[in-house]
Structure formats: structure tokens, C-alpha cells
Scaffold this active site. Structure first.
Site, PDB file in Angstrom:
ATOM      1  N   CYS A  77       0.848  -1.184   0.000  1.00  0.00           N
ATOM      2  CA  CYS A  77       0.000   0.000   0.000  1.00  0.00           C
ATOM      3  C   CYS A  77       0.894   1.248   0.000  1.00  0.00           C
ATOM      4  O   CYS A  77       1.803   1.353   0.835  1.00  0.00           O
ATOM      5  CB  CYS A  77      -0.897  -0.003   1.228  1.00  0.00           C
ATOM      6  SG  CYS A  77      -1.847   1.515   1.417  1.00  0.00           S
ATOM      7  N   CYS A  80       0.380   3.168   3.544  1.00  0.00           N
ATOM      8  CA  CYS A  80       0.820   2.703   4.862  1.00  0.00           C
ATOM      9  C   CYS A  80       1.829   1.568   4.830  1.00  0.00           C
ATOM     10  O   CYS A  80       2.279   1.118   5.879  1.00  0.00           O
ATOM     11  CB  CYS A  80      -0.388   2.293   5.693  1.00  0.00           C
ATOM     12  SG  CYS A  80      -1.130   0.745   5.140  1.00  0.00           S
ATOM     13  N   CYS A 126      -7.465  -0.823   1.479  1.00  0.00           N
ATOM     14  CA  CYS A 126      -6.409  -1.347   2.347  1.00  0.00           C
ATOM     15  C   CYS A 126      -7.008  -1.551   3.736  1.00  0.00           C
ATOM     16  O   CYS A 126      -7.650  -0.652   4.280  1.00  0.00           O
ATOM     17  CB  CYS A 126      -5.247  -0.360   2.405  1.00  0.00           C
ATOM     18  SG  CYS A 126      -4.038  -0.777   3.682  1.00  0.00           S
ATOM     19  N   CYS A 129      -5.065   1.200   6.399  1.00  0.00           N
ATOM     20  CA  CYS A 129      -5.278   2.657   6.347  1.00  0.00           C
ATOM     21  C   CYS A 129      -6.601   3.000   5.663  1.00  0.00           C
ATOM     22  O   CYS A 129      -6.964   4.171   5.584  1.00  0.00           O
ATOM     23  CB  CYS A 129      -4.111   3.352   5.654  1.00  0.00           C
ATOM     24  SG  CYS A 129      -4.048   3.090   3.873  1.00  0.00           S
ATOM     25  N   CYS A 149      -8.758  -5.509  -9.609  1.00  0.00           N
ATOM     26  CA  CYS A 149      -8.372  -4.489 -10.578  1.00  0.00           C
ATOM     27  C   CYS A 149      -7.927  -3.259  -9.773  1.00  0.00           C
ATOM     28  O   CYS A 149      -8.752  -2.585  -9.159  1.00  0.00           O
ATOM     29  CB  CYS A 149      -9.589  -4.185 -11.450  1.00  0.00           C
ATOM     30  SG  CYS A 149      -9.264  -3.025 -12.762  1.00  0.00           S
TER      31      CYS A 149
HETATM   32 FE    FE Z   1      -2.776   1.183   3.509  1.00  0.00          FE
END
Ligand code: FE
Length: 160
Positions: A77, A80, A126, A129, A149
Site C-alpha cells: 500500500c 501505509c 487497504c 489505512c 483491478c
Molecule cells: Fe494502507
């Protein structure tokens, strides 16, 4: 009449629960959420990352750097650092966005229903976060049949 009502109720419950939103990753293992103010996110992220992760934007297809990434490694990510997808689950979907058939860990993603633009889709964020990543569709390859996707701008790739 009573039987009719119970039957109707059962039917409605079935209709609602079979709406395609049962598929959730297990997030009980998430110990710490990453929570920041909008100003903090804006200061840390590039405008493109901010637009995708925090404003649920979508990059134009075929423009993301990671769409053509073919090395072995992990996609994290960009907000984060949470590990999201392994390179071995990436495939060429022809969509113009990085595509994966599954997620990396049980604490990678959360699924949310998304009814925007008159479509029923499943948004993926995510799990740490809660940044917007993309969507998951049920037209992916084996073994899962899923196609995650994902916006290139929402991830950072590290070769392993
Ligand atoms: Fe994240």
C-alpha cells in the site's frame, strides 16, 4: 397468510444476503489501523496517490507504472506499507490496470459494496489505512476466478 409472510421474509433475506458481498477477508488479525488527518495524507502522498487512495479516484488505464511490472516481489500500500499483492498472483487482464487473482495476506484488504454510477461493484480498500485501491470482479482466472483491478498509484512495488 402467516406461512406466506414467513416464506416471503425468507425469500427477502436470501435475496439480500446473496448479493455478492459475503466475500470478506479476515481482518481479525489487524492490530493497528493507520489513521491520519486529511492534511497529513495530503502532505505525505503525491497528488495522484492522494486522489486514488483518499478520494477514491481512478487512474486512466494503461498509464500506471506498475501495470507492466513483471519482476518478482511484493506490492505494498502506498499509503501505509501494508503488503497487498504478491507478484506471482499478477496476471495480464488486458484492462490497463494491474490485476491480481488474490490478495497477499488476511490483513491486506477489506471489501465494500460500491453502488456508484448505477453499477453494483465491490470496492477493495487497504485493511490498515482504508485507502481506496480499486475493485474486485468475478471474471478472473483460476484458481480463484477473481480479478482484483487495482490502481497502480495506490501501490509501491519492491523487488524480492
Ligand atoms: Fe494502507
Amino acid at each position: 397468510m402467516k406461512i406466506f409472510i414467513s416464506a416471503l421474509a425468507a425469500l427477502l433475506i436470501t435475496a439480500c444476503t446473496s448479493h455478492g458481498q459475503e466475500r470478506k477477508t479476515n481482518t481479525s488479525g489487524i492490530k493497528e489501523k493507520v489513521i491520519k488527518t486529511d492534511a497529513e495524507w495530503k502532505a505525505e502522498l503525491t497528488p495522484m496517490q492522494y486522489n486514488v487512495l483518499r478520494e477514491k479516484g481512478t487512474e486512466r488505464p494503461w498509464t500506471g507504472e506498475l501495470n507492466k511490472e513483471k519482476r518478482e516481489g511484493m506490492f505494498y500500500c502506498a499509503g501505509c506499507g501494508n503488503p497487498l499483492f504478491e507478484s506471482k498472483t499478477k496476471f495480464e487482464s488486458g484492462s490497463g490496470w494491474p490485476s491480481f487473482y488474490t490478495y497477499a495476506t488476511d490483513t491486506s484488504l477489506l471489501d465494500l459494496a460500491d453502488y456508484k454510477y448505477g453499477m453494483v461493484r465491490t470496492e477493495v480498500i487497504c485493511a490498515k489505512c482504508e485507502g481506496h485501491l480499486g475493485h474486485v470482479f468475478e471474471d478472473g482466472p483460476k484458481p480463484t476466478g477473481l480479478r482484483y483491478c487495482i490502481n497502480s498509484a495506490s501501490m509501491i512495488f519492491k523487488e524480492e
